[in-house]
Design an enzyme around this catalytic site. Structure first.
Site, PDB file in Angstrom:
ATOM      1  N   GLU A  32       2.955  14.504 -13.874  1.00 26.06           N
ATOM      2  CA  GLU A  32       2.700  13.876 -12.584  1.00 26.06           C
ATOM      3  C   GLU A  32       1.402  13.084 -12.587  1.00 26.06           C
ATOM      4  O   GLU A  32       1.346  11.968 -12.067  1.00 26.06           O
ATOM      5  CB  GLU A  32       2.674  14.932 -11.468  1.00 26.06           C
ATOM      6  CG  GLU A  32       4.034  15.508 -11.130  1.00 26.06           C
ATOM      7  CD  GLU A  32       4.995  14.471 -10.594  1.00 26.06           C
ATOM      8  OE1 GLU A  32       4.545  13.477  -9.987  1.00 26.06           O
ATOM      9  OE2 GLU A  32       6.213  14.645 -10.786  1.00 26.06           O
ATOM     10  N   GLN A  37       0.196   5.647 -11.136  1.00 26.43           N
ATOM     11  CA  GLN A  37      -0.225   4.282 -11.478  1.00 26.43           C
ATOM     12  C   GLN A  37       0.268   3.860 -12.868  1.00 26.43           C
ATOM     13  O   GLN A  37      -0.275   2.927 -13.461  1.00 26.43           O
ATOM     14  CB  GLN A  37      -1.760   4.148 -11.432  1.00 26.43           C
ATOM     15  CG  GLN A  37      -2.407   4.653 -10.174  1.00 26.43           C
ATOM     16  CD  GLN A  37      -2.102   3.809  -8.970  1.00 26.43           C
ATOM     17  OE1 GLN A  37      -1.856   2.623  -9.075  1.00 26.43           O
ATOM     18  NE2 GLN A  37      -2.116   4.428  -7.801  1.00 26.43           N
ATOM     19  N   LEU A  75      -4.692   4.174 -20.572  1.00 22.03           N
ATOM     20  CA  LEU A  75      -3.981   4.470 -19.327  1.00 22.03           C
ATOM     21  C   LEU A  75      -4.723   3.945 -18.101  1.00 22.03           C
ATOM     22  O   LEU A  75      -4.118   3.730 -17.050  1.00 22.03           O
ATOM     23  CB  LEU A  75      -3.768   5.979 -19.169  1.00 22.03           C
ATOM     24  CG  LEU A  75      -2.529   6.579 -19.834  1.00 22.03           C
ATOM     25  CD1 LEU A  75      -2.508   8.084 -19.645  1.00 22.03           C
ATOM     26  CD2 LEU A  75      -1.258   5.965 -19.259  1.00 22.03           C
ATOM     27  N   TYR A  77      -7.758   4.076 -14.973  1.00 26.39           N
ATOM     28  CA  TYR A  77      -8.054   5.051 -13.912  1.00 26.39           C
ATOM     29  C   TYR A  77      -8.532   6.363 -14.532  1.00 26.39           C
ATOM     30  O   TYR A  77      -7.944   7.426 -14.337  1.00 26.39           O
ATOM     31  CB  TYR A  77      -6.829   5.295 -13.022  1.00 26.39           C
ATOM     32  CG  TYR A  77      -6.342   4.053 -12.314  1.00 26.39           C
ATOM     33  CD1 TYR A  77      -6.903   3.655 -11.097  1.00 26.39           C
ATOM     34  CD2 TYR A  77      -5.320   3.278 -12.859  1.00 26.39           C
ATOM     35  CE1 TYR A  77      -6.458   2.512 -10.444  1.00 26.39           C
ATOM     36  CE2 TYR A  77      -4.870   2.127 -12.209  1.00 26.39           C
ATOM     37  CZ  TYR A  77      -5.443   1.756 -11.005  1.00 26.39           C
ATOM     38  OH  TYR A  77      -5.005   0.630 -10.369  1.00 26.39           O
ATOM     39  N   TYR A 115       0.995  14.592  -2.343  1.00 27.37           N
ATOM     40  CA  TYR A 115       2.200  14.297  -3.124  1.00 27.37           C
ATOM     41  C   TYR A 115       2.281  15.186  -4.367  1.00 27.37           C
ATOM     42  O   TYR A 115       3.311  15.806  -4.641  1.00 27.37           O
ATOM     43  CB  TYR A 115       2.240  12.821  -3.545  1.00 27.37           C
ATOM     44  CG  TYR A 115       3.147  12.626  -4.729  1.00 27.37           C
ATOM     45  CD1 TYR A 115       4.528  12.688  -4.566  1.00 27.37           C
ATOM     46  CD2 TYR A 115       2.635  12.470  -6.015  1.00 27.37           C
ATOM     47  CE1 TYR A 115       5.383  12.581  -5.655  1.00 27.37           C
ATOM     48  CE2 TYR A 115       3.470  12.357  -7.108  1.00 27.37           C
ATOM     49  CZ  TYR A 115       4.845  12.411  -6.921  1.00 27.37           C
ATOM     50  OH  TYR A 115       5.676  12.323  -7.997  1.00 27.37           O
ATOM     51  N   ASP A 133       5.994   9.587  -2.520  1.00 26.87           N
ATOM     52  CA  ASP A 133       5.309   8.619  -3.374  1.00 26.87           C
ATOM     53  C   ASP A 133       5.828   7.236  -3.012  1.00 26.87           C
ATOM     54  O   ASP A 133       6.592   7.069  -2.055  1.00 26.87           O
ATOM     55  CB  ASP A 133       5.527   8.944  -4.852  1.00 26.87           C
ATOM     56  CG  ASP A 133       6.958   8.700  -5.319  1.00 26.87           C
ATOM     57  OD1 ASP A 133       7.855   8.503  -4.463  1.00 26.87           O
ATOM     58  OD2 ASP A 133       7.180   8.703  -6.545  1.00 26.87           O
ATOM     59  N   CYS A 194      21.787  -4.095  -4.318  1.00 28.10           N
ATOM     60  CA  CYS A 194      22.291  -3.420  -3.120  1.00 28.10           C
ATOM     61  C   CYS A 194      23.810  -3.331  -3.090  1.00 28.10           C
ATOM     62  O   CYS A 194      24.375  -2.469  -2.401  1.00 28.10           O
ATOM     63  CB  CYS A 194      21.795  -4.145  -1.870  1.00 28.10           C
ATOM     64  SG  CYS A 194      19.992  -4.104  -1.674  1.00 28.10           S
ATOM     65  N   CYS A 197      24.871  -0.001  -4.403  1.00 30.08           N
ATOM     66  CA  CYS A 197      24.139   1.151  -3.852  1.00 30.08           C
ATOM     67  C   CYS A 197      25.084   2.030  -3.035  1.00 30.08           C
ATOM     68  O   CYS A 197      25.793   1.538  -2.148  1.00 30.08           O
ATOM     69  CB  CYS A 197      22.981   0.668  -2.975  1.00 30.08           C
ATOM     70  SG  CYS A 197      22.070   2.013  -2.190  1.00 30.08           S
ATOM     71  N   CYS A 203      22.480   1.358   5.351  1.00 33.33           N
ATOM     72  CA  CYS A 203      21.099   0.945   5.104  1.00 33.33           C
ATOM     73  C   CYS A 203      20.643  -0.110   6.111  1.00 33.33           C
ATOM     74  O   CYS A 203      21.210  -1.207   6.182  1.00 33.33           O
ATOM     75  CB  CYS A 203      20.955   0.410   3.686  1.00 33.33           C
ATOM     76  SG  CYS A 203      19.289  -0.166   3.288  1.00 33.33           S
TER      77      CYS A 203
END
Length: 269
Positions: A32, A37, A75, A77, A115, A133, A194, A197, A203
């Site tokens: 996680e 990001q 990576l 951050y 989250y 998220d 779509c 979907c 939707c």
């Protein structure tokens, strides 16, 4: 129902990812944080690298910060990696080395927000906590027609209440993974297909032609430019090069770099 359709889609279309074959909270936590990001394709090699180097929370906690940052290189951050190290030490000191699985405990750990705590709690212990998220915000906003910005206090409450309502209380782990995967693969940010979907009949965004307008997000602060001028200083005799370690409370904290001067405006060279 919405929840059952999402789960049905997931069972037929989910990706085979290593952290989906375990309920070990340490492994789930690693995945996680690494994937924050970061796209799955980019993060997967890092995940394997960290699991091999640090197979359990004790190994991670007792590692040198510099070694963790080295493995993290690429990576971005880097505060994520430093916070992971601090959280690992907290678990060893405050929880006898046992990685917690309850949301109310996880939320107290460094670098773990709503989250991530909900994801770990539901995936490892099937706790009925909804995850929110970017993928989930997008699915809920488009399907139910929520036009309140996702990054306002009012918007966050609306989406949390909706996510809580949609959560399959009997199978929260499966549902949470399903709705996240649905947003990642089917209800994508740009040009989602779509027409295929399974939720397109109900939707809101599809019916009102607002797929590309939802979710709504208020733009954050405008970033500022900083001008760094580095000096590459070498000594041939000892085959060495001058480096410095960045200080706290700034970008790239504790990372090494060449000596530099910072200016408010570009210099004419």
């Amino acid at each position: 129902s919405f929840s059952q359709e999402i789960i049905n889609w997931y069972q037929a279309n989910k990706r085979d990812l290593p952290w989906r074959h375990t309920n070990d909270p340490y492994i789930i936590w690693l995945s996680e944080i690494i994937l924050q990001q970061t796209r799955v394709e980019q993060g997967l090699p890092y995940f394997y690298r960290f699991v091999e180097q640090y197979p359990n929370i004790a190994a991670f906690a007792y590692a040198e910060e510099g070694e963790i940052l080295r493995l993290w290189q690429g990576l971005g951050y880097y505060s994520r990696a430093r916070n992971m190290h601090k959280a690992a030490k907290m678990i060893m000191e405050d929880y006898n080395g046992i990685f917690p699985t309850a949301y109310n405990t996880l939320i107290k750990l460094k670098g773990i927000g709503d989250y991530t705590a909900a994801a770990i709690a539901s995936f490892s212990a099937n706790e009925a906590k909804p995850v929110l998220d970017g993928n989930v915000f997008r699915v809920l906003s488009r399907y139910f027609g929520v036009e309140e910005p996702i990054n306002t206090p009012k918007g966050k409450k609306i989406f949390y209440d909706l996510a809580q309502e949609m959560l399959d209380k009997e199978y929260p782990a499966i549902y949470n993974q399903s709705v996240m995967e649905f947003g990642a693969l089917q209800c994508k940010p740009q040009k989602p297909n779509c027409e295929i979907c399974p939720l397109n009949a109900g939707c809101y965004a599809k019916k009102t032609n607002k797929v590309n307008l939802l979710p709504v997000k208020i733009k954050g602060r405008i970033s500022k430019d900083r001008y760094f001028y580095y000096f590459v200083i070498t000594e041939e005799k000892n085959n060495s090069i001058a480096m410095r370690k960045r200080g706290p409370k700034d970008i790239w904290e504790n990372m090494y770099e060449f000596p530099l001067i910072e200016q408010k405006v570009p210099l004419s060279i």
